[in-house]
Design a protein around this motif. Sequence first.
Motif, PDB file in Angstrom:
ATOM      1  N   SER A  29     -30.263   8.560  23.925  1.00 32.34           N
ATOM      2  CA  SER A  29     -30.845   9.505  24.884  1.00 32.34           C
ATOM      3  C   SER A  29     -29.813  10.533  25.342  1.00 32.34           C
ATOM      4  O   SER A  29     -28.640  10.222  25.538  1.00 32.34           O
ATOM      5  CB  SER A  29     -31.418   8.763  26.090  1.00 32.34           C
ATOM      6  N   PHE A  30     -30.289  11.784  25.521  1.00 31.47           N
ATOM      7  CA  PHE A  30     -29.420  12.906  25.885  1.00 31.47           C
ATOM      8  C   PHE A  30     -29.386  13.057  27.407  1.00 31.47           C
ATOM      9  O   PHE A  30     -30.360  12.803  28.097  1.00 31.47           O
ATOM     10  CB  PHE A  30     -29.954  14.195  25.250  1.00 31.47           C
ATOM     11  N   GLY A  31     -28.229  13.478  27.928  1.00 34.32           N
ATOM     12  CA  GLY A  31     -28.131  13.811  29.349  1.00 34.32           C
ATOM     13  C   GLY A  31     -27.794  12.649  30.262  1.00 34.32           C
ATOM     14  O   GLY A  31     -27.880  12.774  31.490  1.00 34.32           O
ATOM     15  N   GLU A  32     -27.423  11.513  29.708  1.00 34.73           N
ATOM     16  CA  GLU A  32     -27.049  10.361  30.534  1.00 34.73           C
ATOM     17  C   GLU A  32     -25.647  10.565  31.140  1.00 34.73           C
ATOM     18  O   GLU A  32     -24.887  11.441  30.713  1.00 34.73           O
ATOM     19  CB  GLU A  32     -27.057   9.081  29.693  1.00 34.73           C
ATOM     20  N   ASN A 143     -20.733   9.188  24.729  1.00 36.02           N
ATOM     21  CA  ASN A 143     -22.155   8.851  24.583  1.00 36.02           C
ATOM     22  C   ASN A 143     -22.686   9.254  23.208  1.00 36.02           C
ATOM     23  O   ASN A 143     -23.533   8.577  22.630  1.00 36.02           O
ATOM     24  CB  ASN A 143     -22.998   9.542  25.664  1.00 36.02           C
ATOM     25  N   ARG A 144     -22.216  10.390  22.696  1.00 42.38           N
ATOM     26  CA  ARG A 144     -22.721  10.902  21.414  1.00 42.38           C
ATOM     27  C   ARG A 144     -22.075  10.203  20.216  1.00 42.38           C
ATOM     28  O   ARG A 144     -22.581  10.292  19.085  1.00 42.38           O
ATOM     29  CB  ARG A 144     -22.457  12.409  21.339  1.00 42.38           C
ATOM     30  N   GLU A 187     -28.951  21.450  22.696  1.00 38.12           N
ATOM     31  CA  GLU A 187     -28.396  20.118  22.938  1.00 38.12           C
ATOM     32  C   GLU A 187     -27.519  19.632  21.783  1.00 38.12           C
ATOM     33  O   GLU A 187     -27.042  18.507  21.794  1.00 38.12           O
ATOM     34  CB  GLU A 187     -29.539  19.126  23.197  1.00 38.12           C
TER      35      GLU A 187
END
Length: 475
Positions: A29-32, A143-144, A187
């Motif tokens: 998930s993106f933006g965490e 995260n990525r 993103e």
Amino acid sequence: MSSFETIIGLEVHVQLNTNTKIFCSCATSFGEAPNSNVCPTCLGLPGALPVLNREVVKKAIQFGTAINAQINQNSIFARKNYFYPDLPKAYQISQFDIPIVGKGNIEIEVNGQKRNIGVTRAHMEEDAGKNIHEDEYSKVDLNRACTPLLEIVSEPDMRDSDEAIAYLKKLHSIVRFIGISDANMQEGSFRCDANVSIRPKGDSKLYTRVEIKNLNSFKFIQKAIEYEVQRQIQAWEEGRYKEEVRQETRLFDTQKGITRSMRGKEESADYRYFPDPDLLPVYIDEELFKEGRMIAELPDEKKSRYIRELNIKESDAEVLTSDLEMATYFEKMLEKGASVKGSITWLSVELLGRLKGEVSLHNCGITSSMLSLLVKRIDEGKISGKSAKEILDVLVEQKGGDIDKLIDSLGLEQINDDDSIIQIIDTVLQANPEKVAEYKSGKDKLIGFFVGQVMKNSKGFNPGRVNELLKKKLS
């Protein structure tokens, strides 16, 4: 005309939309919050072992199917060794000698001319993390790291920036239509590295290529390529080509509109590739092959179907299939009962023409059901096209609304009562006996005059019905 030919090859990194990462069960998930979607495996801690995500393999097969590529039943993962702060292990797990997807092709069209652009390969790999530079500090968000990527490498078949953008837009459309990526460029889900070189026209030799790294906007990709081509041509013409055009990685400065040197370009030997000892060779069994071969309708197929089944113009079909969201919106309008012609006009011309800046179909607040109902109210004769434009202006301004309530509150419902219309028609005809005589003598265009007079002396008459009743009266 330039005496030089441009050679462009593109490497595109597509982030696959799996729920979990390629070699571990962390969320993608993106933006965490920074460093919240991490575990020992994607942090590269000693003793943590990677386990391949089956869904990544399936999505790679789907892409290969979409571009008519060779799909290798057996492929292997390799370690690509290099140090960078956002790469915890100091190597990236990628594919080198045997990628999952081999040679394929993508058809593009530029200025009415169609061309096939070759795809050399597409391979699975893990993404790196992200460096964040603030004031005197540099931070790393992992995260990525380990997010699944499909790196798609083209042949050096493109000859100008227009062809490069056409290829990228087609590729972007394909991965979205088959559902393997959201391809959100803002993103970082769809990123491009452009390899650019020049040569004198008629020369078959390939000269020094420069890589422009991490481009994530069609506009900036085009500007970066055009600047780099001119930089290389100028250096050649001024005798500075060998000194100034080196095999290197450059970045595009979006503020100044120029490329600038980042680092020397590594050769494949510099990465010291070798098979990853922690991962077995990938074998695609028949069940997985079958799943991967099942793909959604491609943009070109959808375009052909619209032309064939809906009997619409090729230019309209091109617009409607230019984006997955557009095509889905259009089809939902038809499902709700809107006419084909009305849906095309009110979606691709009226609504899109009102969406400015960052506002898109996705966030404008006007659903396909709303626009479908607006089209139906026009087709039913309840409102005129002019009134519908007023309603659409309100819908855009307030990000949605109730169509029928707006018709009532704005007093835009057309009068379709024949007795009321005929009463005004009789008054207009009686007041213009000379015009009536001229019409009956063959001056058919005077019907516009009579319609105008009736509408002028009424409020809210349906002009279509006025036209019909006038012709009956005059005949």
